[in-house]
Design an enzyme around this catalytic site. Structure first.
Site, PDB file in Angstrom:
ATOM      1  CG  HIS A 164      -3.803 -31.777  13.213  1.00 22.79           C
ATOM      2  ND1 HIS A 164      -4.623 -31.860  12.102  1.00 22.79           N
ATOM      3  CD2 HIS A 164      -3.973 -32.952  13.870  1.00 22.79           C
ATOM      4  CE1 HIS A 164      -5.239 -33.048  12.082  1.00 22.79           C
ATOM      5  NE2 HIS A 164      -4.862 -33.717  13.140  1.00 22.79           N
ATOM      6  CB  CYS A 210      14.291 -27.096  20.052  1.00 21.23           C
ATOM      7  SG  CYS A 210      15.896 -27.712  19.530  1.00 21.23           S
ATOM      8  CE1 TYR A 263       5.131 -26.614   7.610  1.00 20.22           C
ATOM      9  CE2 TYR A 263       3.077 -25.798   8.563  1.00 20.22           C
ATOM     10  CZ  TYR A 263       3.830 -26.831   8.035  1.00 20.22           C
ATOM     11  OH  TYR A 263       3.271 -28.075   7.903  1.00 20.22           O
ATOM     12  CD  GLN A 301      -9.323 -32.638  11.598  1.00 24.58           C
ATOM     13  OE1 GLN A 301      -8.761 -33.484  10.899  1.00 24.58           O
ATOM     14  NE2 GLN A 301     -10.573 -32.267  11.383  1.00 24.58           N
ATOM     15  CG  ASN A 302      -9.036 -25.609  11.385  1.00 25.30           C
ATOM     16  OD1 ASN A 302      -8.875 -26.596  10.665  1.00 25.30           O
ATOM     17  ND2 ASN A 302     -10.183 -24.954  11.448  1.00 25.30           N
ATOM     18  CB  THR A 350     -13.212 -32.024   9.107  1.00 21.95           C
ATOM     19  OG1 THR A 350     -12.097 -32.891   8.970  1.00 21.95           O
ATOM     20  CG2 THR A 350     -14.362 -32.726   9.805  1.00 21.95           C
ATOM     21  CB  SER A 351     -12.130 -33.956   3.874  1.00 27.44           C
ATOM     22  OG  SER A 351     -10.849 -34.121   4.470  1.00 27.44           O
TER      23      SER A 351
HETATM   24  N1  APR Z   1     -18.111 -24.639   5.395  1.00 33.23           N
HETATM   25  C1  APR Z   1     -18.159 -25.976   5.695  1.00 33.23           C
HETATM   26  N2  APR Z   1     -17.345 -26.896   5.104  1.00 33.23           N
HETATM   27  C2  APR Z   1     -16.487 -26.442   4.169  1.00 33.23           C
HETATM   28  C3  APR Z   1     -16.411 -25.065   3.781  1.00 33.23           C
HETATM   29  C4  APR Z   1     -17.278 -24.163   4.452  1.00 33.23           C
HETATM   30  N3  APR Z   1     -17.274 -22.858   4.162  1.00 33.23           N
HETATM   31  N4  APR Z   1     -15.445 -24.939   2.809  1.00 33.23           N
HETATM   32  C5  APR Z   1     -14.939 -26.192   2.610  1.00 33.23           C
HETATM   33  N5  APR Z   1     -15.573 -27.091   3.419  1.00 33.23           N
HETATM   34  C6  APR Z   1     -15.313 -28.520   3.576  1.00 33.23           C
HETATM   35  C7  APR Z   1     -14.857 -29.225   2.315  1.00 33.23           C
HETATM   36  O1  APR Z   1     -15.975 -29.744   1.649  1.00 33.23           O
HETATM   37  C8  APR Z   1     -13.957 -30.347   2.858  1.00 33.23           C
HETATM   38  O2  APR Z   1     -14.724 -31.535   3.070  1.00 33.23           O
HETATM   39  O3  APR Z   1     -14.235 -28.622   4.491  1.00 33.23           O
HETATM   40  C9  APR Z   1     -13.507 -29.821   4.221  1.00 33.23           C
HETATM   41  C10 APR Z   1     -12.018 -29.480   4.331  1.00 33.23           C
HETATM   42  O4  APR Z   1     -11.310 -30.673   4.175  1.00 33.23           O
HETATM   43  P1  APR Z   1      -9.703 -30.698   4.158  1.00 33.23           P
HETATM   44  O5  APR Z   1      -9.222 -29.667   3.240  1.00 33.23           O
HETATM   45  O6  APR Z   1      -9.322 -32.111   3.910  1.00 33.23           O
HETATM   46  O7  APR Z   1      -9.313 -30.234   5.632  1.00 33.23           O
HETATM   47  P2  APR Z   1      -9.306 -31.052   6.990  1.00 33.23           P
HETATM   48  O8  APR Z   1     -10.387 -32.077   7.045  1.00 33.23           O
HETATM   49  O9  APR Z   1      -9.263 -30.063   8.088  1.00 33.23           O
HETATM   50  O10 APR Z   1      -7.869 -31.797   6.906  1.00 33.23           O
HETATM   51  C11 APR Z   1      -7.462 -32.567   7.992  1.00 33.23           C
HETATM   52  O11 APR Z   1      -5.297 -32.917   7.024  1.00 33.23           O
HETATM   53  O12 APR Z   1      -3.827 -31.845   5.719  1.00 33.23           O
HETATM   54  C12 APR Z   1      -4.008 -32.320   6.982  1.00 33.23           C
HETATM   55  O13 APR Z   1      -3.216 -31.617   9.097  1.00 33.23           O
HETATM   56  C13 APR Z   1      -3.978 -31.202   8.017  1.00 33.23           C
HETATM   57  O14 APR Z   1      -5.559 -30.662   9.754  1.00 33.23           O
HETATM   58  C14 APR Z   1      -5.438 -31.071   8.420  1.00 33.23           C
HETATM   59  C15 APR Z   1      -5.973 -32.468   8.189  1.00 33.23           C
END
Ligand code: APR
Length: 245
Positions: free
Chosen positions: A114, A122, A61, A96-97, A191-192
């Site tokens: 998150h 603590c 971190y 989620q960021n 987000t995925s």
């Molecule tokens: N613009 C739009 N989408 C994008 C871009 C971009 N420039 N770059 C990447 N992506 C998309 C990818 O295609 C993917 O589907 O963003 C998504 C990111 O997915 P993850 O990496 O899985 O992130 P996220 O969905 O935020 O993860 C959720 O999982 O790991 C934990 O707590 C963590 O908050 C996080 C949560």
């Protein structure tokens, strides 16, 4: 391309993920060169991992703090600030960021579902989370001034629950939007759709009669649950997507 009308009748709930910060240089989690590609998730982002090796977790971190402090918001973050300014209390941003870039861009109505990289709390006592941008040296594990136990990053780890107050804030906004007589719109970006409860918000909004939009670079696991899907980079799509009326 469909356009998103933001007028005096619109209530807008936005959900963002790591993809919105990708163009700022913050790595995403999944997919090519994602954080979880190189890091054993359970070792650095779980209560068990922290119990086993707190120094490794603080190393991870601290590195992320250093990287996030060196980057800046992008046009995708800025577009959301403009939408909020236009809609006022008819706008809520759930992210989620943990990088703090939305707030740095000027967003105010933000739920950090998150946690936040630049906060510490603590692992033992009730001391509230506090601002902390410290990049701890390798091997260091900070202790709590109040009880002497270990401090931990203020992040929701795998296997942990979100803060009920944050969930309540999103549900309260959705209820007000759905019963306002206006148009309830939900937009998810970058987000995925792999992590719940965030990935389930689209279903709650649809049940409440809201319209749903997804802006993502690749297909998300819940893509088929969105009415409007735009494939693209959020920093390029969001600045031109909305018509402010
Ligand atoms: N613009 C739009 N989408 C994008 C871009 C971009 N420039 N770059 C990447 N992506 C998309 C990818 O295609 C993917 O589907 O963003 C998504 C990111 O997915 P993850 O990496 O899985 O992130 P996220 O969905 O935020 O993860 C959720 O999982 O790991 C934990 O707590 C963590 O908050 C996080 C949560």
């Amino acid at each position: 391309m469909d356009s998103l009308i933001l007028d005096s009748n619109t209530w807008l709930l936005v959900l963002t993920g790591a993809g919105v910060s990708a163009e700022s240089g913050v790595p995403t989690f999944r997919g090519m060169s994602g954080l979880w590609e190189d890091q054993p998730v359970e070792a650095v982002a779980s209560p068990e991992g922290f119990r086993k090796d707190p120094a490794l977790v603080w190393r991870f971190y601290s590195e992320r703090r250093k990287a996030a402090a060196a980057v800046h918001p992008n046009p995708g973050h800025e577009a959301l600030v403009a939408w909020e300014r236009h809609l006022g209390d008819r706008f809520l941003l759930a992210t989620q960021n943990v990088d703090g870039l939305h707030t740095r861009a000027g967003s105010q109505r933000v739920v950090e579902m998150h946690g936040n990289l630049f906060k510490t709390r603590c692992s033992h006592c009730e001391r509230p989370p506090f601002e902390d941008a410290t990049v701890y040296p390798a091997g260091a594990v900070p202790e709590c001034d109040a009880c002497g136990k270990l401090l931990r990053p203020h992040i929701v780890w795998f296997g942990e629950y979100l803060d009920p107050a944050d969930i309540q804030r999103i549900e309260d906004f959705s209820l007000r939007a759905a019963t306002s007589g206006g148009r309830f719109v939900f937009l998810a970006a970058g987000t995925s759709g792999a992590v719940y409860p965030a990935a389930g918000i689209v279903d709650q909004v649809r049940k409440a009669g809201g319209k749903t939009w997804l802006v993502n670079l690749d297909p998300a696991e819940n893509s088929n649950r969105f009415e409007h899907r735009i494939v693209g980079k959020s920093g390029e799509v969001l600045p031109t997507l909305a018509k402010l009326a």
